[in-house]
Design a protein around this motif. Structure first.
Motif, PDB file in Angstrom:
ATOM      1  N   UNK A 104       0.851  -1.189   0.000  1.00 17.52           N
ATOM      2  CA  UNK A 104       0.000   0.000   0.000  1.00 17.52           C
ATOM      3  C   UNK A 104       0.887   1.239   0.000  1.00 17.52           C
ATOM      4  N   UNK A 105       0.621   2.143  -0.923  1.00 17.89           N
ATOM      5  CA  UNK A 105       1.264   3.450  -0.938  1.00 17.89           C
ATOM      6  C   UNK A 105       0.223   4.492  -0.557  1.00 17.89           C
ATOM      7  N   UNK A 106       0.388   5.151   0.588  1.00 13.84           N
ATOM      8  CA  UNK A 106      -0.631   6.104   1.045  1.00 13.84           C
ATOM      9  C   UNK A 106      -0.509   7.434   0.314  1.00 13.84           C
ATOM     10  N   UNK A 145      -7.815   3.021  -0.634  1.00 16.52           N
ATOM     11  CA  UNK A 145      -7.364   2.529  -1.926  1.00 16.52           C
ATOM     12  C   UNK A 145      -8.412   1.618  -2.541  1.00 16.52           C
ATOM     13  N   UNK A 146      -8.092   1.108  -3.740  1.00 15.30           N
ATOM     14  CA  UNK A 146      -9.045   0.261  -4.464  1.00 15.30           C
ATOM     15  C   UNK A 146      -9.051  -1.171  -3.948  1.00 15.30           C
ATOM     16  N   UNK A 147      -8.076  -1.528  -3.112  1.00 11.14           N
ATOM     17  CA  UNK A 147      -8.074  -2.852  -2.491  1.00 11.14           C
ATOM     18  C   UNK A 147      -7.305  -3.895  -3.277  1.00 11.14           C
ATOM     19  N   UNK A 199       3.443   0.624   3.038  1.00 17.04           N
ATOM     20  CA  UNK A 199       3.273  -0.463   4.000  1.00 17.04           C
ATOM     21  C   UNK A 199       3.088  -1.768   3.257  1.00 17.04           C
ATOM     22  N   UNK A 200       3.467  -2.861   3.905  1.00 17.42           N
ATOM     23  CA  UNK A 200       3.197  -4.191   3.364  1.00 17.42           C
ATOM     24  C   UNK A 200       2.406  -4.995   4.386  1.00 17.42           C
ATOM     25  N   UNK A 238      -6.579  -0.733   2.118  1.00 20.96           N
ATOM     26  CA  UNK A 238      -5.655   0.164   2.810  1.00 20.96           C
ATOM     27  C   UNK A 238      -6.273   1.557   2.803  1.00 20.96           C
ATOM     28  N   UNK A 239      -6.078   2.296   3.864  1.00 22.77           N
ATOM     29  CA  UNK A 239      -6.552   3.676   3.933  1.00 22.77           C
ATOM     30  C   UNK A 239      -5.459   4.518   4.565  1.00 22.77           C
ATOM     31  N   UNK A 240      -5.479   5.812   4.298  1.00 24.84           N
ATOM     32  CA  UNK A 240      -4.525   6.703   4.950  1.00 24.84           C
ATOM     33  C   UNK A 240      -5.228   7.985   5.378  1.00 24.84           C
TER      34      UNK A 240
END
Lengths: 112, 110
Positions: free
Chosen positions: A23-25, A104-106, A75-76, A92-94
């Motif tokens: 995940x890239x926030x 994110x789109x998941x 994050x991983x 993932x959310x930020x």
């Protein structure tokens, strides 16, 4: 602002294999969250980071799950020895501290 | 723990109709959020509510934060086909993670 980015979008794996999601926030967001969503349900909280520190883990996060955010940016989420019950959408959310979470789109995981 | 109950679970409406859905909680929330999720995508924020009694609009969407702080509703006026999706209410738990309802699935027939 490119939003929250997740990779891969889809993952199919065999039971017993390990998988890792990234995940890239949003770049200025210091908080990063992982959620799991199964069919017909809302997202369920797994864990969150503030910068590099993992501050909270849900009871849903079994020992086979581990999350990292080594430099306070991406994050991983790793799942070891996957089981069929792990099949779900991993979101993932930020956010900034105390502010709205952007998702994110998941990554959709299917364990065969 | 905090539970959010959404109703109805699903709705089938004709294009142009108005829609109303609500969310109730077993405990007090200080913030209510409404998200929409399209198939295969993550939830997208529609409206955020911060004060009891607050009524907020976003285009054809209107949401209210209940006076008791244990409920919220979302209205969609003059529905269109792209309103199709799952609508979730959510609220912060301990100011950290978000708790979500199970969603209201909306189908709009042209």
């Amino acid at each position: 602002d490119t939003g929250v980015s997740q990779d891969p979008r889809h993952k199919i794996t065999k039971r017993g294999q390990n998988v890792t999601f990234r995940c890239d926030p949003i770049s200025e967001h210091n908080r990063l969250y992982w959620y799991r969503q199964t069919l017909g349900q809302g997202p369920e909280f797994l864990t969150y980071f503030q910068n590099e520190a993992q501050l909270e883990k849900s009871r849903l996060l079994s020992d086979r799950f581990s999350a990292e955010r080594p430099k306070g940016s991406f994050s991983t989420l790793e799942i070891q020895r996957t089981e069929q019950g792990d099949s779900a959408m991993y979101l993932c959310a930020s956010s900034l501290v105390g502010d709205i979470q952007y998702f994110g789109a998941g990554t959709r995981l299917s364990v065969l | 723990g905090q539970q959010l109950n959404q109703s109805p679970q699903s709705m089938f409406i004709q294009e142009g109709e108005d829609v109303s859905m609500n969310c109730t909680s077993s405990s007090i929330f200080n913030t209510w959020l409404w998200y929409k999720q399209d198939p295969g995508e993550g939830p997208v924020l529609l409206i955020a509510l911060y004060k009891a009694g607050e009524l907020t609009s976003n285009g054809r969407l209107t949401a209210q934060f209940g006076i008791t702080r244990k409920d919220s509703f979302l209205n969609i006026s003059a529905s269109i086909p792209s309103d199709v999706g799952i609508y979730f209410c959510a609220g912060p738990h301990n100011n950290n993670d978000m708790r979500f309802g199970a969603g209201t699935r909306l189908t709009v027939k042209p």
